[in-house]
Design an enzyme around this catalytic site. Structure first.
Site, PDB file in Angstrom:
ATOM      1  N   LYS A 107       0.807  -1.222   0.000  1.00  0.00           N
ATOM      2  CA  LYS A 107       0.000   0.000   0.000  1.00  0.00           C
ATOM      3  C   LYS A 107       0.842   1.274   0.000  1.00  0.00           C
ATOM      4  CE  LYS A 107      -4.122  -2.061   1.974  1.00  0.00           C
ATOM      5  NZ  LYS A 107      -3.722  -3.481   2.125  1.00  0.00           N
TER       6      LYS A 107
HETATM    7  C1  LIG Z   1      -4.489  -4.514   1.540  1.00  0.00           C
HETATM    8  C2  LIG Z   1      -3.770  -5.793   1.397  1.00  0.00           C
HETATM    9  C3  LIG Z   1      -4.195  -6.789   0.485  1.00  0.00           C
HETATM   10  C4  LIG Z   1      -5.465  -6.667  -0.331  1.00  0.00           C
HETATM   11  O1  LIG Z   1      -5.393  -5.698  -1.341  1.00  0.00           O
HETATM   12  P1  LIG Z   1      -6.745  -5.192  -2.052  1.00  0.00           P
HETATM   13  O2  LIG Z   1      -6.317  -4.158  -3.008  1.00  0.00           O
HETATM   14  O3  LIG Z   1      -7.601  -4.635  -0.940  1.00  0.00           O
HETATM   15  O4  LIG Z   1      -7.391  -6.367  -2.688  1.00  0.00           O
HETATM   16  C5  LIG Z   1      -3.427  -7.938   0.354  1.00  0.00           C
HETATM   17  N1  LIG Z   1      -2.318  -8.119   1.099  1.00  0.00           N
HETATM   18  C6  LIG Z   1      -1.879  -7.201   1.991  1.00  0.00           C
HETATM   19  C7  LIG Z   1      -0.662  -7.487   2.778  1.00  0.00           C
HETATM   20  C8  LIG Z   1      -2.578  -6.007   2.176  1.00  0.00           C
HETATM   21  O5  LIG Z   1      -2.142  -5.113   3.068  1.00  0.00           O
END
Ligand SMILES: *Cc1c(COP(=O)(O)O)cnc(C)c1O
Length: 432
Positions: A107
């Site tokens: 993210k």
């Molecule tokens: C947020 C997150 C996801 C999921 O991603 P999306 O875009 O919400 O599908 C998967 N793995 C980790 C470690 C995350 O922090």
């Protein structure tokens, strides 16, 4: 380029307004009015471009009416100053490591891109923007880090007390400056409910410009398409059809990958891999979308019972279920499957997967059972150290703590304890 509300295409606005508002006035998610493919020679010659050049070409058409080229280059340079290695672990199976950023979660890219855009848009504005966000763990750290020190923007993060890991808590409570952490006596759902209530509370919105930093925000969602292009640059020389398996929760990441495909990136299939929160795998089986309360798992960043971005995927395919099925497969796996995969891959290759990446690996293998002649990349969305107890229990080893994490562990936690919506409201209405 205009962005329109998925619920009502006549509600349109600029990229800038979509970023500042987060969501359309009718509560629909914003969607770009068009996606124009990039020239074929861009993909033919992609290895000649740096990651920053690739990102610039990919996102330019979506933002160029609101951000001049030079400013966009600077935003991208601030966003992408770390590596995105592709590591092959088996024949025709590789992982794209998205955890080399400052908080070691994928993210980071979306959060930094959005923070830089908001910083750019708030230059010369009289009123500050307040980013209000609820986190179950990873989003908070990435948002805190991305927005730290951005002028004209203050950030309020709500997290459930005692329900995030120590590392995650340190990442969101130790930075200070324009970042405030609210430690909520309650669950993640309580945090999310308080945030939603605040967005609808006129007393607050008349007083403050509020926006969200979840992946519903176009500036957090769209830059995730960069990852897939970087991986394509690496995989192109393999000479096989490419497939991506994406560990999915809110389905923002995979949906951004599908936008990269619309830009012309050659790619045979997307695989949405989930834990037992299987609303989408079920939908892909029977065409019935039935949201459910989320269930707790060891891949907790994907514990989502009603994925917010799945409507964008359906919209991309004009709700044509048969066509969507040709491009998207979806599989769900239990915690036991996940641990078994972590152990097996470690035993055979020494590679340490985190539980989210392991779900992605499993989805890829299942797909390749019937499509063996493909080159598959699964996304590793977090560093294994962020899920230390699961990794230690499953593999019987302790991964070394990287310097980014060590740095925050020694810092002092600062949070504002709250136990009700009124506490939050009081805080937001007071001037800081
Ligand atoms: C947020 C997150 C996801 C999921 O991603 P999306 O875009 O919400 O599908 C998967 N793995 C980790 C470690 C995350 O922090």
């Amino acid at each position: 380029m205009k962005f329109y509300s998925i619920n009502n295409p006549t509600i349109q606005t600029s990229f800038k307004n979509a970023v500042i508002a987060g969501i359309a006035p009718d509560k629909g998610l914003y969607f770009p009015e068009s996606i124009t493919p990039l020239p074929a020679d861009f993909f033919e010659n992609i290895e000649q471009f740096s990651n920053q050049e690739i990102a610039f070409k990919a996102i330019h058409q979506f933002v160029n009416e609101d951000i001049p080229d030079e400013a966009l280059k600077e935003i991208i340079a601030n966003t992408l100053d770390f590596d995105f290695p592709v590591v092959q672990i088996e024949e025709n199976v590789a992982t794209l490591e998205l955890f080399h950023g400052p908080t070691m979660a994928f993210k980071d890219v979306g959060a930094r891109f959005m923070a830089n855009c908001l910083g750019y848009f708030s230059k010369g504005e009289k009123q500050d923007v307040t980013v209000l966000v609820a986190t179950s763990g990873d989003t908070g750290g990435a948002v805190a880090n991305g927005f730290l020190g951005v002028d004209g923007v203050s950030v309020v993060i709500l997290y459930p007390s005692g329900k995030v890991s120590e590392i995650q808590e340190k990442q969101l409570t130790t930075l200070g400056q324009n970042i405030e952490a609210m430690e909520v006596d309650g669950t993640f759902d309580d945090c999310q409910r308080m945030v939603k209530t605040a967005f609808l509370d006129r007393e607050i919105t008349d007083h403050k410009k509020l926006t969200s930093a979840n992946s519903i925000n176009v500036a957090r969602w769209l830059p995730q398409m960069f990852y897939f292009l970087f991986a394509y640059k690496h995989a192109k020389s393999k000479g096989k059809e490419l497939v991506f398996s994406v560990p999915s929760g809110n389905f923002g990441n995979i949906c951004a990958g599908m936008v990269a495909q619309r830009l012309g990136m050659p790619c045979k299939q997307f695989i949405a891999s989930t834990n037992v929160n299987d609303v989408v795998p079920k939908f892909m089986e029977n065409g019935i979308y039935e949201p459910l309360p989320s269930k707790a798992t060891i891949s907790n960043a994907m514990d989502v019972g009603d994925p917010s971005n799945f409507v964008r995927i359906r919209h991309l395919y004009q709700d044509d279920f048969a066509l969507l099925k040709e491009h998207l497969s979806s599989f769900s796996f239990s915690d036991e499957d996940t641990r078994t995969a972590m152990k097996a891959v470690h035993a055979q290759t020494k590679y340490v997967m985190d539980p989210h990446g392991a779900v992605g690996y499993l989805g890829l293998k299942k797909y390749q059972d019937s499509e063996p002649n493909t080159y598959g990349i699964f996304l590793e969305t977090a560093h294994p150290v962020k899920f230390l107890d699961v990794v230690e229990n499953s593999l019987g080893l302790s991964p070394e703590i990287p310097p980014q994490i060590k740095k925050v562990m020694g810092k002092e936690k600062k949070s504002v304890p709250i136990s009700s919506y009124d506490d939050l409201k009081h805080f937001l209405l007071a001037d800081h």
